[in-house]
Design a protein around this motif. Structure first.
Motif, PDB file in Angstrom:
ATOM      1  N   GLN A 104      12.993  17.010  15.101  1.00  0.00           N
ATOM      2  CA  GLN A 104      13.499  15.645  14.913  1.00  0.00           C
ATOM      3  C   GLN A 104      13.195  14.754  16.111  1.00  0.00           C
ATOM      4  O   GLN A 104      12.850  13.581  15.954  1.00  0.00           O
TER       5      GLN A 104
ATOM      6  N   LEU B 155      10.978  13.508  12.826  1.00  0.00           N
ATOM      7  CA  LEU B 155      11.369  13.936  11.493  1.00  0.00           C
ATOM      8  C   LEU B 155      12.715  13.303  11.148  1.00  0.00           C
ATOM      9  O   LEU B 155      13.677  13.407  11.906  1.00  0.00           O
ATOM     10  N   THR B 156      12.810  12.633  10.006  1.00  0.00           N
ATOM     11  CA  THR B 156      14.057  11.968   9.627  1.00  0.00           C
ATOM     12  C   THR B 156      15.026  12.965   9.000  1.00  0.00           C
ATOM     13  O   THR B 156      14.649  14.085   8.633  1.00  0.00           O
TER      14      THR B 156
ATOM     15  N   THR C 233      16.386  12.720   6.065  1.00  0.00           N
ATOM     16  CA  THR C 233      15.978  12.938   4.675  1.00  0.00           C
ATOM     17  C   THR C 233      14.841  13.948   4.594  1.00  0.00           C
ATOM     18  O   THR C 233      14.859  14.868   3.765  1.00  0.00           O
ATOM     19  N   GLU C 234      13.849  13.801   5.470  1.00  0.00           N
ATOM     20  CA  GLU C 234      12.732  14.739   5.494  1.00  0.00           C
ATOM     21  C   GLU C 234      13.211  16.141   5.879  1.00  0.00           C
ATOM     22  O   GLU C 234      12.721  17.148   5.336  1.00  0.00           O
ATOM     23  N   SER C 235      14.174  16.201   6.801  1.00  0.00           N
ATOM     24  CA  SER C 235      14.742  17.495   7.192  1.00  0.00           C
ATOM     25  C   SER C 235      15.373  18.186   5.994  1.00  0.00           C
ATOM     26  O   SER C 235      15.234  19.402   5.807  1.00  0.00           O
TER      27      SER C 235
ATOM     28  N   TYR D  77      14.584  17.704   2.835  1.00  0.00           N
ATOM     29  CA  TYR D  77      13.534  18.123   1.906  1.00  0.00           C
ATOM     30  C   TYR D  77      12.883  19.435   2.358  1.00  0.00           C
ATOM     31  O   TYR D  77      12.559  20.294   1.528  1.00  0.00           O
ATOM     32  N   LEU D  78      12.674  19.588   3.662  1.00  0.00           N
ATOM     33  CA  LEU D  78      12.087  20.839   4.165  1.00  0.00           C
ATOM     34  C   LEU D  78      13.012  22.022   3.896  1.00  0.00           C
ATOM     35  O   LEU D  78      12.567  23.097   3.488  1.00  0.00           O
TER      36      LEU D  78
ATOM     37  N   PHE E 275       3.486  16.729   7.039  1.00  0.00           N
ATOM     38  CA  PHE E 275       4.766  16.966   6.382  1.00  0.00           C
ATOM     39  C   PHE E 275       4.572  17.732   5.076  1.00  0.00           C
ATOM     40  O   PHE E 275       5.356  18.640   4.760  1.00  0.00           O
TER      41      PHE E 275
ATOM     42  N   LEU F   6       6.148  21.331   4.020  1.00  0.00           N
ATOM     43  CA  LEU F   6       6.843  21.588   2.753  1.00  0.00           C
ATOM     44  C   LEU F   6       6.286  22.841   2.089  1.00  0.00           C
ATOM     45  O   LEU F   6       7.049  23.702   1.613  1.00  0.00           O
TER      46      LEU F   6
END
Length: 387
Positions: A27, A32-33, A35-37, A39-40, A88, A92
Motif C-alpha cells: 500500500q 495500492l488502494t 479497494t484494490e487490496s 480485490y487481491l 495489478f 490478481l
C-alpha cells in the motif's frame, strides 16, 4: 505428520496469509488502494473456494501425493512471482493461483495425514498437524520486518526462498500410504449426539464465519499500521495471531471430545467476535494484543469444529458435506474483503468494517443457538409422541 505440518506452513502461513503482513508495504510503496487490496484478497479466496469446493467432487484415488507435489510447486512459484510482477492484473492472477494451490494442499495434506493418523490410532494428534497454520502465520509475522528492508518485492521473493528451504527436507515424505481400514475413533460418538438436521444450521453459520473472520485476517496489520502510537507494533500483532493459533486446535479438539462440537463452536465464535472488536473498544496496544490472541486462538478451532461436526452428521457422504461447507465459507471469504475495501474507501476507517464483521459473527452465534433450540424442541416432541 511433520511433513503435513510443514506443508500447512507453506500453503496457509505463506501462500495465503503472508499477504496480510506484506499488504502495508504494498500500500505504501505501490500505492495500492483499499479497494484494490480487497480485490487481491478476494481473488485469492476465490481460488481457495474453487479448490476446496471442487476437491470434494474429485476422485483422487492413489494420486493424492502426485497432485500435492504439483500444487506445492505452484504455491511456491506464485508466491515468488508476486515480487517480480508489477501489474495489478498479474497480481490478481497470481493470488488466484495461490488460492487454488493452497486450498488443494490443505485438503490433500489433511486427507493423507488423517488417513495415516487413523491407521496408527493416533487421531488425537490431529491438533499438532493443524498447528502448522498458526506456525506459518507467526513465521510470516516474524520474517516480514527483516524482508521489508528489501522492499515489498524482497518480502515476496524472500518467502519464496523460505518455502523452498522448508520443502526440501519433506519432499520425500509426500507419498500415498497403503489404504488401511478406518478404525472407529472417539469422535464417532458425537454423530449420535448431533442430529442430522443440524447440518443446515452449521452450513449457514460457517458461511457467516468466512465472511466475518476474513476482514481481520486481511486488514489487521494494515489497520494497526494506521493506529497512532502503536504503528510499530503492526507486524508483532500478526505474530501474536500466529502464536495463539498454534496450540488452539489442541484445545478445541480436547473440549469437543468432552462436550460434542456445538458448545465449543458457539463459544469460539463469541470470542472471535470480541477479538475483532477489541482494537475498536481499546485502541491501544493492550486492545490489539487481546484482540490478536482471541482471533488467532479461534479461527482454526472454528474451522476444525465446523468441518468435524459436518463430517459426523453426514458420514455417508462426508466429502460432499465438507465440500459444501467449504463452498459457503469460501463465498463469505470473497465477499468480506471486497466489501470491506469499498467501506474503507468510503469511510476512511477500519472501525465500521470491523463492527460489521463482528455483527456477522454474532449472527452466526444466534443461528447456531436458534437451530440447536429448535432441534431440541423437535426431539422432545418426537419423544413425547412416541410415548
Amino acid at each position: 505428520m511433520i511433513a503435513g505440518f510443514v506443508m500447512l506452513i507453506i500453503a496457509m502461513g505463506i501462500g495465503r496469509f503472508s499477504y496480510t503482513s506484506i499488504l502495508p508495504l504494498m500500500q505504501s510503496q505501490t500505492h495500492l488502494t483499499a479497494t484494490e487490496s480487497g480485490y487481491l484478497a478476494g481473488s485469492n479466496n476465490l481460488g481457495y473456494l474453487i479448490a476446496g469446493f471442487g476437491a470434494g467432487f474429485i476422485t483422487w484415488g492413489n494420486r493424492r501425493a502426485h497432485h500435492l507435489r504439483i500444487h506445492l510447486i505452484l504455491c511456491i512459484i506464485s508466491t515468488g512471482l508476486m515480487g517480480i510482477t508489477s501489474s495489478f492484473i498479474g497480481w490478481l492472477f497470481l493470488r488466484f493461483i495461490a488460492g487454488i494451490s493452497s486450498g488443494l494442499i490443505y485438503v490433500l495434506s489433511s486427507s493423507l495425514v488423517m488417513d495415516a493418523l487413523i491407521s496408527y490410532k493416533r487421531e488425537k494428534w490431529v491438533g499438532f498437524f493443524y498447528g502448522g497454520v498458526g506456525t506459518g502465520i507467526a513465521l510470516t509475522g516474524l520474517t516480514t520486518p527483516f524482508l521489508s528492508h528489501f522492499t515489498w518485492r524482497g518480502a515476496w521473493i524472500g518467502f519464496f526462498v523460505v518455502s523452498l528451504i522448508l520443502t526440501l527436507p519433506i519432499w520425500s515424505y509426500i507419498h500415498d500410504a497403503k489404504p488401511q481400514p478406518l478404525s472407529t475413533n472417539s469422535a464417532s460418538k458425537h454423530s449420535l449426539i448431533l442430529p442430522h438436521s443440524i447440518f443446515v444450521w452449521l452450513l449457514v453459520a460457517y458461511g457467516l464465519e468466512g465472511l466475518g473472520y476474513i476482514v481481520s485476517a486481511t486488514f489487521l496489520v494494515a489497520m494497526v499500521k494506521q493506529m497512532p502510537n502503536i504503528s510499530a507494533f503492526a507486524d508483532f500483532s500478526w505474530i501474536v495471531v500466529g502464536l495463539a493459533a498454534v496450540p488452539s486446535p489442541l484445545f478445541w479438539s480436547w473440549w469437543a471430545s468432552h462436550a460434542s462440537y456445538i458448545k465449543p463452536l458457539i463459544t469460539a465464535l463469541i470470542l472471535q467476535a470480541l477479538g475483532v472488536t477489541m482494537p475498536i473498544i481499546m485502541p491501544n496496544i493492550i486492545g490489539v494484543v487481546i484482540g490478536s490472541i482471541l482471533f488467532g486462538g479461534t479461527f482454526m478451532g472454528i474451522s476444525m469444529l465446523s468441518l468435524a461436526a459436518a463430517r459426523m452428521v453426514r458420514q455417508s457422504n462426508s466429502n460432499y458435506a465438507i465440500a459444501l461447507m467449504t463452498g459457503f465459507f469460501g463465498i463469505g471469504q470473497i465477499i468480506g474483503p471486497i466489501g470491506a475495501g469499498f467501506i474503507l474507501e468510503a469511510a476512511h476507517s477500519y472501525s465500521l468494517a470491523l463492527i460489521i464483521s463482528a455483527s456477522v459473527l454474532a449472527l452466526a452465534v444466534i443461528i447456531l443457538i436458534f437451530g440447536t433450540v429448535i432441534l431440541s424442541k423437535t426431539e422432545l416432541n418426537c419423544m413425547s409422541q412416541s410415548k
